[in-house]
Design a protein around this motif. Structure first.
Motif, PDB file in Angstrom:
ATOM      1  N   GLU A  30       0.846  -1.188   0.000  1.00  0.00           N
ATOM      2  CA  GLU A  30       0.000   0.000   0.000  1.00  0.00           C
ATOM      3  C   GLU A  30       0.883   1.240   0.000  1.00  0.00           C
ATOM      4  OE1 GLU A  30      -4.138  -1.244   2.271  1.00  0.00           O
ATOM      5  OE2 GLU A  30      -2.603  -0.154   3.403  1.00  0.00           O
ATOM      6  N   VAL A  31       0.419   2.270  -0.708  1.00  0.00           N
ATOM      7  CA  VAL A  31       1.092   3.560  -0.717  1.00  0.00           C
ATOM      8  C   VAL A  31       0.078   4.626  -0.335  1.00  0.00           C
ATOM      9  CG1 VAL A  31       2.365   5.268  -2.071  1.00  0.00           C
ATOM     10  CG2 VAL A  31       2.687   2.823  -2.531  1.00  0.00           C
ATOM     11  N   TYR A  32       0.403   5.404   0.697  1.00  0.00           N
ATOM     12  CA  TYR A  32      -0.448   6.503   1.142  1.00  0.00           C
ATOM     13  C   TYR A  32       0.275   7.824   0.890  1.00  0.00           C
ATOM     14  CZ  TYR A  32      -3.518   3.279   3.655  1.00  0.00           C
ATOM     15  OH  TYR A  32      -4.412   2.275   3.976  1.00  0.00           O
ATOM     16  N   HIS A  33      -0.477   8.796   0.433  1.00  0.00           N
ATOM     17  CA  HIS A  33       0.056  10.151   0.287  1.00  0.00           C
ATOM     18  C   HIS A  33      -0.960  11.122   0.871  1.00  0.00           C
ATOM     19  CE1 HIS A  33       2.459  13.422  -1.292  1.00  0.00           C
ATOM     20  NE2 HIS A  33       1.366  13.965  -1.789  1.00  0.00           N
ATOM     21  N   GLY A  34      -0.482  11.958   1.775  1.00  0.00           N
ATOM     22  CA  GLY A  34      -1.388  12.887   2.434  1.00  0.00           C
ATOM     23  C   GLY A  34      -2.477  12.193   3.220  1.00  0.00           C
ATOM     24  N   GLY A  35      -2.170  10.991   3.714  1.00  0.00           N
ATOM     25  CA  GLY A  35      -3.126  10.240   4.506  1.00  0.00           C
ATOM     26  C   GLY A  35      -4.142   9.458   3.702  1.00  0.00           C
ATOM     27  N   GLU A  36      -4.060   9.545   2.374  1.00  0.00           N
ATOM     28  CA  GLU A  36      -5.008   8.848   1.501  1.00  0.00           C
ATOM     29  C   GLU A  36      -4.318   7.698   0.775  1.00  0.00           C
ATOM     30  OE1 GLU A  36      -8.244   9.518   1.388  1.00  0.00           O
ATOM     31  OE2 GLU A  36      -7.979  11.163   2.835  1.00  0.00           O
ATOM     32  N   LEU A  37      -5.016   6.584   0.635  1.00  0.00           N
ATOM     33  CA  LEU A  37      -4.494   5.444  -0.112  1.00  0.00           C
ATOM     34  C   LEU A  37      -4.497   5.785  -1.598  1.00  0.00           C
ATOM     35  CD1 LEU A  37      -3.552   2.467  -0.103  1.00  0.00           C
ATOM     36  CD2 LEU A  37      -5.968   1.812  -0.326  1.00  0.00           C
ATOM     37  N   VAL A  38      -3.318   5.773  -2.215  1.00  0.00           N
ATOM     38  CA  VAL A  38      -3.220   6.137  -3.632  1.00  0.00           C
ATOM     39  C   VAL A  38      -2.842   4.951  -4.515  1.00  0.00           C
ATOM     40  CG1 VAL A  38      -2.739   8.575  -3.201  1.00  0.00           C
ATOM     41  CG2 VAL A  38      -0.827   6.954  -3.301  1.00  0.00           C
ATOM     42  N   HIS A  39      -2.217   3.913  -3.947  1.00  0.00           N
ATOM     43  CA  HIS A  39      -1.857   2.732  -4.717  1.00  0.00           C
ATOM     44  C   HIS A  39      -1.940   1.504  -3.825  1.00  0.00           C
ATOM     45  CE1 HIS A  39      -0.349   5.058  -8.115  1.00  0.00           C
ATOM     46  NE2 HIS A  39       0.425   5.748  -7.294  1.00  0.00           N
ATOM     47  N   SER A  40      -2.331   0.381  -4.391  1.00  0.00           N
ATOM     48  CA  SER A  40      -2.280  -0.884  -3.678  1.00  0.00           C
ATOM     49  C   SER A  40      -2.099  -2.012  -4.672  1.00  0.00           C
ATOM     50  CB  SER A  40      -3.547  -1.106  -2.842  1.00  0.00           C
ATOM     51  OG  SER A  40      -4.679  -1.272  -3.678  1.00  0.00           O
ATOM     52  N   PHE A  41      -1.546  -3.106  -4.175  1.00  0.00           N
ATOM     53  CA  PHE A  41      -1.313  -4.288  -5.016  1.00  0.00           C
ATOM     54  C   PHE A  41      -1.329  -5.512  -4.120  1.00  0.00           C
ATOM     55  CE2 PHE A  41       1.725  -7.512  -6.439  1.00  0.00           C
ATOM     56  CZ  PHE A  41       1.209  -7.839  -7.691  1.00  0.00           C
ATOM     57  N   GLY A  42      -1.966  -6.584  -4.594  1.00  0.00           N
ATOM     58  CA  GLY A  42      -1.937  -7.844  -3.868  1.00  0.00           C
ATOM     59  C   GLY A  42      -2.928  -7.909  -2.730  1.00  0.00           C
ATOM     60  N   ASP A  43      -2.659  -8.813  -1.823  1.00  0.00           N
ATOM     61  CA  ASP A  43      -3.530  -9.061  -0.675  1.00  0.00           C
ATOM     62  C   ASP A  43      -3.132  -8.120   0.459  1.00  0.00           C
ATOM     63  OD1 ASP A  43      -5.032 -10.015   1.417  1.00  0.00           O
ATOM     64  OD2 ASP A  43      -3.979 -11.929   1.589  1.00  0.00           O
ATOM     65  N   THR A  44      -3.852  -7.034   0.594  1.00  0.00           N
ATOM     66  CA  THR A  44      -3.505  -6.041   1.614  1.00  0.00           C
ATOM     67  C   THR A  44      -4.400  -6.099   2.846  1.00  0.00           C
ATOM     68  OG1 THR A  44      -4.920  -4.342   0.603  1.00  0.00           O
ATOM     69  CG2 THR A  44      -2.627  -4.467  -0.142  1.00  0.00           C
ATOM     70  N   PRO A  63       8.028  11.701   6.245  1.00  0.00           N
ATOM     71  CA  PRO A  63       7.299  12.957   6.481  1.00  0.00           C
ATOM     72  C   PRO A  63       7.565  14.020   5.420  1.00  0.00           C
ATOM     73  CG  PRO A  63       8.253  12.126   8.522  1.00  0.00           C
ATOM     74  CD  PRO A  63       8.828  11.302   7.411  1.00  0.00           C
ATOM     75  N   GLY A  64       8.793  14.092   4.899  1.00  0.00           N
ATOM     76  CA  GLY A  64       9.106  15.104   3.904  1.00  0.00           C
ATOM     77  C   GLY A  64       8.299  14.957   2.632  1.00  0.00           C
ATOM     78  N   GLN A  65       7.892  13.746   2.322  1.00  0.00           N
ATOM     79  CA  GLN A  65       7.061  13.482   1.139  1.00  0.00           C
ATOM     80  C   GLN A  65       5.605  13.218   1.503  1.00  0.00           C
ATOM     81  OE1 GLN A  65       8.975  10.591  -1.573  1.00  0.00           O
ATOM     82  NE2 GLN A  65      10.822  10.808  -0.331  1.00  0.00           N
ATOM     83  N   ASN A  66       5.306  13.282   2.809  1.00  0.00           N
ATOM     84  CA  ASN A  66       3.961  13.001   3.315  1.00  0.00           C
ATOM     85  C   ASN A  66       3.469  11.650   2.804  1.00  0.00           C
ATOM     86  OD1 ASN A  66       1.718  13.468   4.858  1.00  0.00           O
ATOM     87  ND2 ASN A  66       0.825  15.016   3.491  1.00  0.00           N
ATOM     88  N   THR A  67       4.379  10.657   2.866  1.00  0.00           N
ATOM     89  CA  THR A  67       4.132   9.356   2.240  1.00  0.00           C
ATOM     90  C   THR A  67       4.412   8.218   3.208  1.00  0.00           C
ATOM     91  OG1 THR A  67       4.659  10.210   0.037  1.00  0.00           O
ATOM     92  CG2 THR A  67       4.850   7.828   0.347  1.00  0.00           C
ATOM     93  N   VAL A  68       3.554   7.214   3.156  1.00  0.00           N
ATOM     94  CA  VAL A  68       3.760   5.957   3.875  1.00  0.00           C
ATOM     95  C   VAL A  68       3.685   4.829   2.858  1.00  0.00           C
ATOM     96  CG1 VAL A  68       2.820   4.357   5.595  1.00  0.00           C
ATOM     97  CG2 VAL A  68       2.812   6.817   6.049  1.00  0.00           C
ATOM     98  N   ILE A  69       4.698   3.980   2.843  1.00  0.00           N
ATOM     99  CA  ILE A  69       4.742   2.831   1.940  1.00  0.00           C
ATOM    100  C   ILE A  69       4.899   1.578   2.789  1.00  0.00           C
ATOM    101  CG2 ILE A  69       5.968   1.675   0.063  1.00  0.00           C
ATOM    102  CD1 ILE A  69       6.996   4.449  -0.801  1.00  0.00           C
ATOM    103  N   THR A  70       3.981   0.639   2.645  1.00  0.00           N
ATOM    104  CA  THR A  70       3.992  -0.590   3.441  1.00  0.00           C
ATOM    105  C   THR A  70       3.946  -1.797   2.532  1.00  0.00           C
ATOM    106  OG1 THR A  70       2.707   0.550   5.153  1.00  0.00           O
ATOM    107  CG2 THR A  70       2.856  -1.850   5.304  1.00  0.00           C
ATOM    108  N   TYR A  71       4.779  -2.769   2.811  1.00  0.00           N
ATOM    109  CA  TYR A  71       4.654  -4.046   2.108  1.00  0.00           C
ATOM    110  C   TYR A  71       5.036  -5.188   3.042  1.00  0.00           C
ATOM    111  CZ  TYR A  71       9.760  -3.874   1.398  1.00  0.00           C
ATOM    112  OH  TYR A  71      11.123  -3.797   1.587  1.00  0.00           O
ATOM    113  N   LEU A  72       4.440  -6.331   2.787  1.00  0.00           N
ATOM    114  CA  LEU A  72       4.789  -7.573   3.463  1.00  0.00           C
ATOM    115  C   LEU A  72       5.108  -8.601   2.396  1.00  0.00           C
ATOM    116  CD1 LEU A  72       2.033  -7.754   6.253  1.00  0.00           C
ATOM    117  CD2 LEU A  72       4.355  -6.843   6.432  1.00  0.00           C
ATOM    118  N   SER A  73       6.112  -9.412   2.645  1.00  0.00           N
ATOM    119  CA  SER A  73       6.536 -10.391   1.646  1.00  0.00           C
ATOM    120  C   SER A  73       7.199 -11.576   2.344  1.00  0.00           C
ATOM    121  CB  SER A  73       7.501  -9.746   0.640  1.00  0.00           C
ATOM    122  OG  SER A  73       8.651  -9.233   1.293  1.00  0.00           O
TER     123      SER A  73
END
Length: 292
Positions: free
Chosen positions: A21-35, A257-267
């Motif tokens: 999952e990729v969040y920008h500005g607190g909003e989900l903007v991209h996702s892939f797979g079983d999240t 924080p500088g990009q206001n982005t959270v990127i999460t993955y599990l593998s």
């Protein structure tokens, strides 16, 4: 950000990525797979969630990071320690354990009592402050949390953190003594771990509610102990202009924080997680590959 290029790399290399999952500005903007549907092992990412719980206990005045760990552990166990071992532990504070700056521990506790095993490990240089990664510091912190809040640490984490983030049915592990094994053993979905990242990027608030103090979040995610990876906080790793939550074999939550982005993955990538990191840095962060 070229999310399609990243997904192309996953498919081309047949990387065992459960989901991202990729969040920008607190909003989900991209996702892939079983999240959302499956909870996967997050390994040492468990430590970061434990750290947040420690911060809450500190906010409540139930823990002090500069206190000796022996002052917080069960008195009956401490009383059984050899005198020289107790003396060695007098310089071991919660801060030292949270920053992995105690030399001498093996990688993980063993035997039918993890607590006694951990407290009898020889510490040849207890005053030496150097980065030394082990599961034992997190385990001891988890025991200390239970004693300090007078509540099972896992129950405290569920009540104080997970339920507030709408995380349900998370799994955890315990030691033979019955304590929450704070070093590893949790299972979360990708989406669950993203909520932890969102809590942190928002300075300890979630949906307008204060979960943990901003002061603790800043301290926990800042460099408290240098290492070859660039620095370590309170069970968090320094990364770029932000930090990351890490678990072995490709479990990661980048908080930037500088990009206001959270990127999460599990593998599940025991052998090629470096390639996955390089692809993320190239396609999602626009960086020249920098392995961490």
């Amino acid at each position: 950000m070229d999310f399609d290029a990243f997904v192309h790399d996953i498919v081309t290399h047949q990387w065992a990525v459960h989901g991202i999952e990729v969040y920008h500005g607190g909003e989900l903007v991209h996702s892939f797979g079983d999240t959302r549907d499956t909870r996967y092992p997050i390994y040492s990412a468990t430590k970061s969630i434990l750290s947040i719980a420690v911060g809450i206990a500190c906010d409540q005045g139930k823990l002090e990071l500069q206190k000796c760990i022996l002052d917080v552990l069960p008195g009956r166990i401490v009383a059984q320690m050899a005198r020289d071992q107790r003396d060695a532990y007098r310089s071991i504070t919660l801060h030292r354990l949270l920053t992995m700056s105690v030399e001498g521990y093996p990688f993980r506790p063993q035997s039918d009592s993890y607590l006694r095993f951990s407290l009898t490990c020889p510490l040849p240089s207890p005053d030496s402050i150097r980065f030394h990664y082990s599961n034992i510091p997190a385990y001891l912190i988890g025991v200390a949390l239970t004693e300090a809040v007078q509540e099972d640490a896992w129950a405290f984490i569920n009540r104080s953190i997970l339920s507030s983030l709408h995380i349900t049915d998370a799994e955890h592990a315990r030691c033979p003594d019955g304590y929450f094994y704070g070093a590893s053993g949790m299972k979360l979905s990708v989406h669950d771990l993203s909520q932890i990242g969102l809590l942190l990027i928002q300075g300890g608030t979630f949906e307008g509610n204060r979960i943990v103090s901003e002061d603790y979040v800043k301290k926990a995610t800042s460099v408290q102990q240098m290492n070859r990876e660039g620095g370590y906080g309170y069970f968090f790793w320094k990364y770029g202009d932000g930090f990351s939550i890490n678990g072995k074999w490709g479990q990661r939550c980048y908080v930037l924080p500088g990009q206001n982005t959270v990127i999460t993955y599990l593998s599940d990538m025991p052998n090629d997680s470096d390639g996955l990191i390089s692809s993320i840095e190239r396609s999602l962060l626009g960086l020249q590959p920098l392995l961490v």
